[in-house]
Design a protein around this motif. Sequence first.
Motif, PDB file in Angstrom:
ATOM      1  N   LEU A   1       0.836  -1.194   0.000  1.00 28.34           N
ATOM      2  CA  LEU A   1       0.000   0.000   0.000  1.00 28.34           C
ATOM      3  C   LEU A   1       0.877   1.253   0.000  1.00 28.34           C
ATOM      4  O   LEU A   1       1.982   1.262   0.553  1.00 28.34           O
ATOM      5  CB  LEU A   1      -0.912   0.006   1.216  1.00 28.34           C
ATOM      6  CG  LEU A   1      -1.873  -1.190   1.314  1.00 28.34           C
ATOM      7  CD1 LEU A   1      -2.651  -1.147   2.620  1.00 28.34           C
ATOM      8  CD2 LEU A   1      -2.833  -1.208   0.141  1.00 28.34           C
ATOM      9  N   PRO A   2       0.392   2.358  -0.613  1.00 22.47           N
ATOM     10  CA  PRO A   2       1.228   3.569  -0.736  1.00 22.47           C
ATOM     11  C   PRO A   2       1.735   4.107   0.605  1.00 22.47           C
ATOM     12  O   PRO A   2       2.871   4.575   0.688  1.00 22.47           O
ATOM     13  CB  PRO A   2       0.282   4.572  -1.413  1.00 22.47           C
ATOM     14  CG  PRO A   2      -0.694   3.727  -2.158  1.00 22.47           C
ATOM     15  CD  PRO A   2      -0.877   2.499  -1.323  1.00 22.47           C
ATOM     16  N   ASN A   3       0.913   4.037   1.659  1.00 21.55           N
ATOM     17  CA  ASN A   3       1.364   4.599   2.936  1.00 21.55           C
ATOM     18  C   ASN A   3       2.452   3.740   3.592  1.00 21.55           C
ATOM     19  O   ASN A   3       3.146   4.205   4.490  1.00 21.55           O
ATOM     20  CB  ASN A   3       0.181   4.749   3.891  1.00 21.55           C
ATOM     21  CG  ASN A   3      -0.394   3.406   4.323  1.00 21.55           C
ATOM     22  OD1 ASN A   3      -0.641   2.549   3.490  1.00 21.55           O
ATOM     23  ND2 ASN A   3      -0.607   3.230   5.604  1.00 21.55           N
ATOM     24  N   ARG A   4       2.607   2.501   3.123  1.00 22.64           N
ATOM     25  CA  ARG A   4       3.622   1.614   3.685  1.00 22.64           C
ATOM     26  C   ARG A   4       4.848   1.498   2.789  1.00 22.64           C
ATOM     27  O   ARG A   4       5.791   0.758   3.112  1.00 22.64           O
ATOM     28  CB  ARG A   4       3.035   0.220   3.925  1.00 22.64           C
ATOM     29  CG  ARG A   4       1.885   0.185   4.921  1.00 22.64           C
ATOM     30  CD  ARG A   4       2.306   0.710   6.297  1.00 22.64           C
ATOM     31  NE  ARG A   4       3.472   0.038   6.794  1.00 22.64           N
ATOM     32  CZ  ARG A   4       3.449  -1.151   7.404  1.00 22.64           C
ATOM     33  NH1 ARG A   4       2.284  -1.759   7.590  1.00 22.64           N
ATOM     34  NH2 ARG A   4       4.564  -1.699   7.844  1.00 22.64           N
TER      35      ARG A   4
ATOM     36  N   ARG B   1      10.921  14.321  -1.423  1.00 22.53           N
ATOM     37  CA  ARG B   1      10.119  13.374  -2.207  1.00 22.53           C
ATOM     38  C   ARG B   1       9.320  14.061  -3.320  1.00 22.53           C
ATOM     39  O   ARG B   1       9.191  13.528  -4.431  1.00 22.53           O
ATOM     40  CB  ARG B   1       9.165  12.606  -1.281  1.00 22.53           C
ATOM     41  CG  ARG B   1       8.247  13.474  -0.447  1.00 22.53           C
ATOM     42  CD  ARG B   1       7.367  12.662   0.487  1.00 22.53           C
ATOM     43  NE  ARG B   1       6.411  11.876  -0.257  1.00 22.53           N
ATOM     44  CZ  ARG B   1       5.404  11.211   0.310  1.00 22.53           C
ATOM     45  NH1 ARG B   1       5.255  11.229   1.622  1.00 22.53           N
ATOM     46  NH2 ARG B   1       4.564  10.531  -0.416  1.00 22.53           N
TER      47      ARG B   1
ATOM     48  N   ALA C   1       8.013   7.971  -2.892  1.00 21.16           N
ATOM     49  CA  ALA C   1       7.138   7.495  -1.811  1.00 21.16           C
ATOM     50  C   ALA C   1       7.606   7.992  -0.461  1.00 21.16           C
ATOM     51  O   ALA C   1       6.810   8.111   0.476  1.00 21.16           O
ATOM     52  CB  ALA C   1       7.083   5.962  -1.827  1.00 21.16           C
TER      53      ALA C   1
ATOM     54  N   ARG D   1       8.803   3.910  10.353  1.00 21.55           N
ATOM     55  CA  ARG D   1       7.355   3.995  10.174  1.00 21.55           C
ATOM     56  C   ARG D   1       6.914   5.457  10.043  1.00 21.55           C
ATOM     57  O   ARG D   1       6.478   6.096  10.996  1.00 21.55           O
ATOM     58  CB  ARG D   1       6.634   3.312  11.319  1.00 21.55           C
ATOM     59  CG  ARG D   1       6.753   1.806  11.348  1.00 21.55           C
ATOM     60  CD  ARG D   1       6.172   1.163  10.075  1.00 21.55           C
ATOM     61  NE  ARG D   1       4.771   1.453   9.894  1.00 21.55           N
ATOM     62  CZ  ARG D   1       3.783   0.724  10.398  1.00 21.55           C
ATOM     63  NH1 ARG D   1       4.064  -0.354  11.121  1.00 21.55           N
ATOM     64  NH2 ARG D   1       2.538   1.034  10.188  1.00 21.55           N
TER      65      ARG D   1
ATOM     66  N   ASP E   1       4.396   6.507   8.508  1.00 19.00           N
ATOM     67  CA  ASP E   1       2.946   6.624   8.418  1.00 19.00           C
ATOM     68  C   ASP E   1       2.259   6.722   9.770  1.00 19.00           C
ATOM     69  O   ASP E   1       1.059   7.021   9.827  1.00 19.00           O
ATOM     70  CB  ASP E   1       2.369   5.436   7.654  1.00 19.00           C
ATOM     71  CG  ASP E   1       2.701   4.103   8.324  1.00 19.00           C
ATOM     72  OD1 ASP E   1       3.889   3.894   8.648  1.00 19.00           O
ATOM     73  OD2 ASP E   1       1.778   3.283   8.520  1.00 19.00           O
TER      74      ASP E   1
ATOM     75  N   THR F   1       1.436   8.735  12.622  1.00 13.93           N
ATOM     76  CA  THR F   1       1.486  10.136  13.048  1.00 13.93           C
ATOM     77  C   THR F   1       0.393  10.498  14.045  1.00 13.93           C
ATOM     78  O   THR F   1       0.464  11.542  14.678  1.00 13.93           O
ATOM     79  CB  THR F   1       1.357  11.061  11.831  1.00 13.93           C
ATOM     80  OG1 THR F   1       0.121  10.793  11.151  1.00 13.93           O
ATOM     81  CG2 THR F   1       2.522  10.848  10.858  1.00 13.93           C
TER      82      THR F   1
ATOM     83  N   ASP G   1      -3.804   5.936  14.111  1.00 15.26           N
ATOM     84  CA  ASP G   1      -2.929   5.066  13.325  1.00 15.26           C
ATOM     85  C   ASP G   1      -2.460   3.884  14.166  1.00 15.26           C
ATOM     86  O   ASP G   1      -2.364   2.746  13.674  1.00 15.26           O
ATOM     87  CB  ASP G   1      -1.717   5.841  12.814  1.00 15.26           C
ATOM     88  CG  ASP G   1      -2.100   6.959  11.860  1.00 15.26           C
ATOM     89  OD1 ASP G   1      -3.122   6.803  11.167  1.00 15.26           O
ATOM     90  OD2 ASP G   1      -1.384   7.970  11.827  1.00 15.26           O
TER      91      ASP G   1
ATOM     92  N   GLU H   1      -3.083  -0.202  13.710  1.00 11.50           N
ATOM     93  CA  GLU H   1      -2.040  -1.216  13.777  1.00 11.50           C
ATOM     94  C   GLU H   1      -2.440  -2.334  14.740  1.00 11.50           C
ATOM     95  O   GLU H   1      -2.235  -3.519  14.453  1.00 11.50           O
ATOM     96  CB  GLU H   1      -0.719  -0.577  14.233  1.00 11.50           C
ATOM     97  CG  GLU H   1      -0.110   0.401  13.248  1.00 11.50           C
ATOM     98  CD  GLU H   1       0.251  -0.277  11.943  1.00 11.50           C
ATOM     99  OE1 GLU H   1       1.173  -1.106  11.940  1.00 11.50           O
ATOM    100  OE2 GLU H   1      -0.402   0.022  10.925  1.00 11.50           O
TER     101      GLU H   1
END
Length: 730
Positions: free
Chosen positions: A49-52, A254, A276, A374, A376, A378, A382, A386
């Motif tokens: 996934l993009p956030n990972r 980025r 990314a 990590r 992602d 924040t 979140d 997890e």
Amino acid sequence: MRFSYNWLKEYLAYAVSPQDVADILAMHSFEIETIEKVGDDTVLDINVLPNRAPDCYSHQGIAREVNAAIDANQTVYPFAPAQTYRQPFNKADSAQGTSTSPRIKVTIENVTDCPRYACQVVEQVVVTKSPTWLQNRLRALGLEAINNIVDITNYVMLDVGNPIHAFDLALLKDTKGSEPTHEGDDHAHIIVRRAKANEKITGLDGITYTLQPTHLVIATPKKPLAIAGIKGGVGSGISDNTTSIVLEAAHFDRKLIYTTSRAIKLKTDASTRFSAGVSQYLPSIALARAVELLRTVCGDTIRSLPVVDQWPGMQDAKTQQTTMRLDRAKPGKLLGIAVPEERITDILGALGCKVTDAEQGGSQALTIQPPFWRLDLTRDVDLVEEIGRMIGYEAIPATLPLVVVQTPEPNPAFTFRNELRRSLVNRGFDEIYSYTLVNRDDVELTTTDESIISRLALQNTLSHRHAYVRHSVLPCLLRAIAENQKQCDRFQLCEIGKIFEQERWSLGLAWFDSEATTSQKVTDGSYIHRAPAFFALRGAIDAMCANFGITDVRYESVGDKKQAAQSWFDQGVVAQIVIAGRPAGIIAQPNKATMQHYDIAGNAGGLNNQGTTAVAELDVAVLQDASMRVALYKEPPVFPPTKRDIAIEVDNSVPSQSLIDTMTTAGGTIVESISLFDYYEGTKVGAGKKSVAYHIVYRDRSRTLTDAEVNKAHRAIEQELRDMYNAVIR
């Protein structure tokens, strides 16, 4: 993205099969696209996934995920440990050499573009083929083996997640224009800067790229070496003659890498990762891993010099590491299941988080510091996510939410529009929905005021056909008529939609009958006359108003001034609709030019044997205000009516409504209703004349009228028409 199972095994804490790895990831982390056997290896294609992407575009990142899922769910996967599990990628240790001089100098012109740039010179290398195991791993993942130096840089990128690059030190040396790091040193100078306007560089792929000041390059004082974060250049690449190399590991902005990649139409494995986002802590880890592999592949004869690590914001990065407070009860509240504190601590600990106790407003909370990889994590939600995915979403029972049903606030305008729709559909109209964006011709159909037109124009238009918000629904109805006439000979359309300049709801009506004014023979041998569309639509409006208890409906002439501004209708075949004394809209028959513009077939012009198309537009707010929301009971008449007809010839400029008003007044209180039933213009009457005929109903609700009373009232009507309009009674 493809990952090698044999590679992952080096970091897995438990002996698990490729299918087990796929199942663990599918249940807790990512979707598995395919599992493919490649030689003696198994390759998993994982949809990260993009956030990972910052932490899982690497084998170590995927291994972390598998280990965390196993550690957090030991009862689910009770495998025996295969070996002692270590996490070398958790330690941000820089590889240090033994020489006192690094033989290289680094200048970062803008730390926003490049927050960190680390490099290290490695001497006494021998460029040759990579060992078989290294070639096999790269080929299994779709990369070609080139030589041991380049292959190691690719390997480190796939292993750690931070792209690195290797330069030939001899091709970087430039003693002119820069000061040596130590007197007498043979040194190189690397500059991280923006490209110059139209600066050219030939990439390792042999293609020459033209760069702009919005792009970032790695350069010496004399020439560009590489497009930063994307592709190296041919002028500094590794060759068989290379003996000393410069290993580069950096952190770039980025957004800058992403926009540059898009601008020059070049997407690489490196640009994908930098776009990314990667952690600022990774460059030193990547360098250490690369030097370790160089010793493994090239032997202990290599000589690594000290690392040059330009990280101006290092202290800020360390002090600004994300720290969050997590209420112990929040996971249970959001997930809908009880999550013990020990379970929360175990899961977050397995993910690499540092968990400590904290006080928050008198209630117990946990202080959480996510690991540096990590990016992602924040917010506290979140962390709850997890916890949920490590528990397993399948372990969370499906519970319907408790919803309190409340009566919505009444919305009279919304309710009235729905009732209006139902009323029209029940009367044979088909409802349409059209675009609120139109072209200039559509706007000019109903207004020529430039100040209004300019206010209706869009600032950012996608097409000239949709450059304005509509001022009226009439153009949309005319376009709908043009489309529907291809399939139907007769139809009625309605639309309730917003119009702009003064934003309000508008009702649009259209009547199309290709056989209007003709006669049709029915089964009993008689004929049915098809009325012109204008009168048919007017009858539909009268019926609609009657359905809502609106009795004061008048059709008045449109003045010359307004006719000149609205030249889209037939002169004389237009009326302003007035409801309860308020202007409510317009009903008209499009003229020939308008019908041709919108590609509408049929007759236009005049009312005699003409009129296949008519349209109307009414203000919904006026209709709503005049409507009787509660039906009033009216006692049926007890005494019979007396009906008389009257046919008259008058100037065709006299509005029908004026004739009706005059007859109603002249006839007195016994006139109950007057309705038009015939209209004629043609050779049988004089030029500029028209013949109209009306039904007049006389009734007194308290007694039966005598013929004498009716005759007296009827004669009074005839005389008033002669006096007022010089009418000829036929």
